[in-house]
Design a protein around this motif. Structure first.
Motif, PDB file in Angstrom:
ATOM      1  N   LYS A 195      46.748   5.710  11.495  1.00  0.00           N
ATOM      2  CA  LYS A 195      46.588   4.905  12.700  1.00  0.00           C
ATOM      3  C   LYS A 195      46.070   5.782  13.829  1.00  0.00           C
ATOM      4  O   LYS A 195      46.468   6.933  13.959  1.00  0.00           O
ATOM      5  N   LYS A 216      45.693   7.347  17.602  1.00  0.00           N
ATOM      6  CA  LYS A 216      46.690   7.652  18.629  1.00  0.00           C
ATOM      7  C   LYS A 216      46.714   6.549  19.678  1.00  0.00           C
ATOM      8  O   LYS A 216      45.682   5.993  20.043  1.00  0.00           O
ATOM      9  N   LYS A 217      47.898   6.280  20.161  1.00  0.00           N
ATOM     10  CA  LYS A 217      48.035   5.305  21.230  1.00  0.00           C
ATOM     11  C   LYS A 217      47.700   5.974  22.557  1.00  0.00           C
ATOM     12  O   LYS A 217      48.036   7.136  22.783  1.00  0.00           O
ATOM     13  N   THR A 274      48.292   6.874  26.195  1.00  0.00           N
ATOM     14  CA  THR A 274      49.464   6.930  27.052  1.00  0.00           C
ATOM     15  C   THR A 274      49.110   6.413  28.441  1.00  0.00           C
ATOM     16  O   THR A 274      47.986   6.564  28.917  1.00  0.00           O
ATOM     17  N   LYS A 280      61.172   7.481  27.767  1.00  0.00           N
ATOM     18  CA  LYS A 280      60.728   8.288  26.641  1.00  0.00           C
ATOM     19  C   LYS A 280      60.797   7.445  25.378  1.00  0.00           C
ATOM     20  O   LYS A 280      61.771   6.752  25.125  1.00  0.00           O
ATOM     21  N   VAL A 281      59.730   7.538  24.590  1.00  0.00           N
ATOM     22  CA  VAL A 281      59.682   6.834  23.325  1.00  0.00           C
ATOM     23  C   VAL A 281      60.175   7.791  22.256  1.00  0.00           C
ATOM     24  O   VAL A 281      59.655   8.901  22.113  1.00  0.00           O
ATOM     25  N   GLN A 282      61.186   7.364  21.516  1.00  0.00           N
ATOM     26  CA  GLN A 282      61.722   8.225  20.476  1.00  0.00           C
ATOM     27  C   GLN A 282      60.799   8.153  19.269  1.00  0.00           C
ATOM     28  O   GLN A 282      60.529   7.081  18.740  1.00  0.00           O
ATOM     29  N   LYS A 283      60.309   9.312  18.846  1.00  0.00           N
ATOM     30  CA  LYS A 283      59.415   9.381  17.704  1.00  0.00           C
ATOM     31  C   LYS A 283      60.239   9.419  16.421  1.00  0.00           C
ATOM     32  O   LYS A 283      61.313  10.034  16.391  1.00  0.00           O
ATOM     33  N   PRO A 284      59.746   8.781  15.381  1.00  0.00           N
ATOM     34  CA  PRO A 284      60.478   8.838  14.113  1.00  0.00           C
ATOM     35  C   PRO A 284      60.548  10.268  13.586  1.00  0.00           C
ATOM     36  O   PRO A 284      59.646  11.065  13.793  1.00  0.00           O
ATOM     37  N   THR A 285      61.607  10.564  12.881  1.00  0.00           N
ATOM     38  CA  THR A 285      61.804  11.908  12.355  1.00  0.00           C
ATOM     39  C   THR A 285      60.977  12.124  11.103  1.00  0.00           C
ATOM     40  O   THR A 285      60.424  11.188  10.525  1.00  0.00           O
ATOM     41  N   TYR A 303      62.109  10.067   8.116  1.00  0.00           N
ATOM     42  CA  TYR A 303      61.621   8.697   8.118  1.00  0.00           C
ATOM     43  C   TYR A 303      60.243   8.629   7.469  1.00  0.00           C
ATOM     44  O   TYR A 303      59.970   7.774   6.631  1.00  0.00           O
ATOM     45  N   HIS A 304      59.374   9.556   7.845  1.00  0.00           N
ATOM     46  CA  HIS A 304      58.022   9.545   7.298  1.00  0.00           C
ATOM     47  C   HIS A 304      58.015   9.903   5.810  1.00  0.00           C
ATOM     48  O   HIS A 304      57.233   9.345   5.037  1.00  0.00           O
TER      49      HIS A 304
END
Length: 81
Positions: free
Chosen positions: A10, A12-13, A15, A62-67, A70-71
């Motif tokens: 995907k 990048k979003k 910011t 703050k957006v918590q990024k998946p660890t 998770y990936h």
């Protein structure tokens, strides 16, 4: 053929800018135009505007990024045959 070739990345979003970016840019341009950052007389009003904005601006969420776990769990079905 492995299934990993079917993965898509995907983009990048984008910011969103902070609430005080215009004041910060104004402060940096004032410093650049005076060529002397120790002399605060020329940039005093700009510095006050930036200080006021930073004091009254709401904190950014703050957006918590998946660890990584998770990936790994998400991609394991593509990696294991």
């Amino acid at each position: 053929m492995t299934r990993i070739e079917q993965l898509k990345v995907k983009p990048k979003k984008v910011t969103r800018p902070g609430p005080c970016n215009p004041q910060l840019m104004e402060m940096l341009s004032c410093w650049a135009s005076t060529q002397d950052m120790e002399s605060t007389r020329e940039c005093a009003t700009v510095a006050k505007n930036l200080h006021d904005c930073m004091r009254t601006a709401p904190p950014l969420q703050k957006v918590q990024k998946p660890t990584i776990n998770y990936h790994l769990a998400r991609l394991s079905r593509y990696l294991i045959k």
